[in-house]
Design a protein around this motif. Structure first.
Motif, PDB file in Angstrom:
ATOM      1  N   CYS A  49       0.827  -1.207   0.000  1.00  0.00           N
ATOM      2  CA  CYS A  49       0.000   0.000   0.000  1.00  0.00           C
ATOM      3  C   CYS A  49       0.860   1.256   0.000  1.00  0.00           C
ATOM      4  O   CYS A  49       0.628   2.188  -0.780  1.00  0.00           O
ATOM      5  N   ILE A  59      -5.312   3.073  -3.993  1.00  0.00           N
ATOM      6  CA  ILE A  59      -6.585   2.633  -3.419  1.00  0.00           C
ATOM      7  C   ILE A  59      -7.274   1.710  -4.417  1.00  0.00           C
ATOM      8  O   ILE A  59      -7.865   2.163  -5.397  1.00  0.00           O
ATOM      9  N   ALA A 104      -3.772   5.719   3.319  1.00  0.00           N
ATOM     10  CA  ALA A 104      -4.000   6.765   2.312  1.00  0.00           C
ATOM     11  C   ALA A 104      -4.248   8.118   2.972  1.00  0.00           C
ATOM     12  O   ALA A 104      -3.808   9.158   2.468  1.00  0.00           O
TER      13      ALA A 104
END
Length: 308
Positions: free
Chosen positions: A210, A240, A274
């Motif tokens: 990620c 994402i 994020a």
């Protein structure tokens, strides 16, 4: 997982999410590629080439069990979605570019996702003993049906009833987040006896993946001369992923809850990561540092794609 859930509930949940995505798109979003080819091309290279390569390297580095390795590759091949658009809006990214990337990626994924997944199955799990793994033509057609048809219907609804589409934008985004949460919870419950072991197996690798996805999506465009707002959009689009799509394919088409585990874990960690990443890359940008107030798609479309 319960057969009714895997054959009916999951595809239906994904169809709702993809319909919501379609409500945010217009034909012009696809045409915008010609006006901003460099930004789109860089983001697509990151999504289609760099991310699968990075996932492959991480899988080898962490020596994941075969089906979890396939799950990581499936996750890497999954495109972004409406949540990426929302995060881009919150951190002053070029949402118009996000919408374009989401539209293009959703179409390309019908081809790229089966190719990458079948490569992973052949490399990591050629003889897993299930006899049912693999995305043959019939299953690729199913991917087309659950990905593009709801999107196309959503685009048509927006074209026919734009005011209705605008009113539904926020409820659909919220509903999509709820559906994603339910899908993740359902996957975890189905594998509750193995959850601790799975977290130990894929928790760290999904976190690293990620962070790398978000970072590459931002740094590479910036290095290649892309404006900050467009780089933020690229970062969110690449970092994402549509976890619901990956989970649905794993469970409904590949008949393996184990393959769905990396996407389920990623679906949990990508939101706080994020958020932290968005704050980090915007904290020194003055007024643009402050997250934007949530708004409907009409505001998003007012953003100038060339700004930044």
């Amino acid at each position: 997982m319960n057969s009714g859930l895997s054959t009916v509930a999951l595809p239906l949940a994904l169809a709702i999410i993809m319909f919501g995505l379609g409500l945010s798109l217009t034909v012009g979003d696809f045409a915008r590629v010609a006006r901003h080819p460099k930004a789109v091309a860089i983001a697509l290279v990151c999504q289609l080439i760099l991310l699968p390569a990075i996932a492959f390297g991480l899988v080898l580095l962490f020596d994941l069990p075969p089906l979890l390795a396939v799950g990581m590759m499936l996750l890497a091949a999954s495109p972004g979605g409406t949540t990426a658009n929302l995060f881009s809006h919150l951190f002053r990214g070029d949402v118009a570019l996000n919408v374009t990337l989401t539209a293009v990626n959703s179409v390309i994924a019908v081809v790229s996702l089966p190719l990458i997944t079948n490569f992973a199955l052949g490399h990591f799990a050629p003889s897993d003993g299930t006899g049912s793994l693999g995305l043959q033509f019939a299953k690729v057609v199913q991917i087309f049906a659950i990905v593009l048809i709801p999107v196309a219907i959503g685009v048509w609804v927006r074209r026919a009833w734009p005011a209705f589409a605008d009113r539904m934008d926020r409820p659909v985004r919220i509903g999509s987040a709820v559906v994603l949460a339910l899908v993740i919870v359902g996957t975890v419950i189905a594998e509750r006896e193995n959850v601790t072991g799975y977290l130990a197996d894929v928790g760290l690798i999904t976190l690293i993946f990620c962070i790398l996805s978000l970072s590459i999506g931002y740094v590479l465009p910036r290095r290649l001369g892309i404006a900050s707002r467009q780089s933020i959009a690229s970062s969110m689009e690449i970092g994402i992923h549509n976890s619901t799509l990956a989970i649905t394919i794993a469970i409904s088409l590949l008949n393996s809850t184990r393959i769905a585990v990396p996407a389920a874990v990623y679906g949990v960690i990508m939101f706080p990561v994020a958020t932290a990443f968005g704050w980090l890359i915007t904290r020194g940008r003055g007024d643009e540092q402050r997250p934007a107030a949530p708004s409907g798609s009409s505001t998003d479309r007012d953003l100038d794609p060339a700004a930044g």
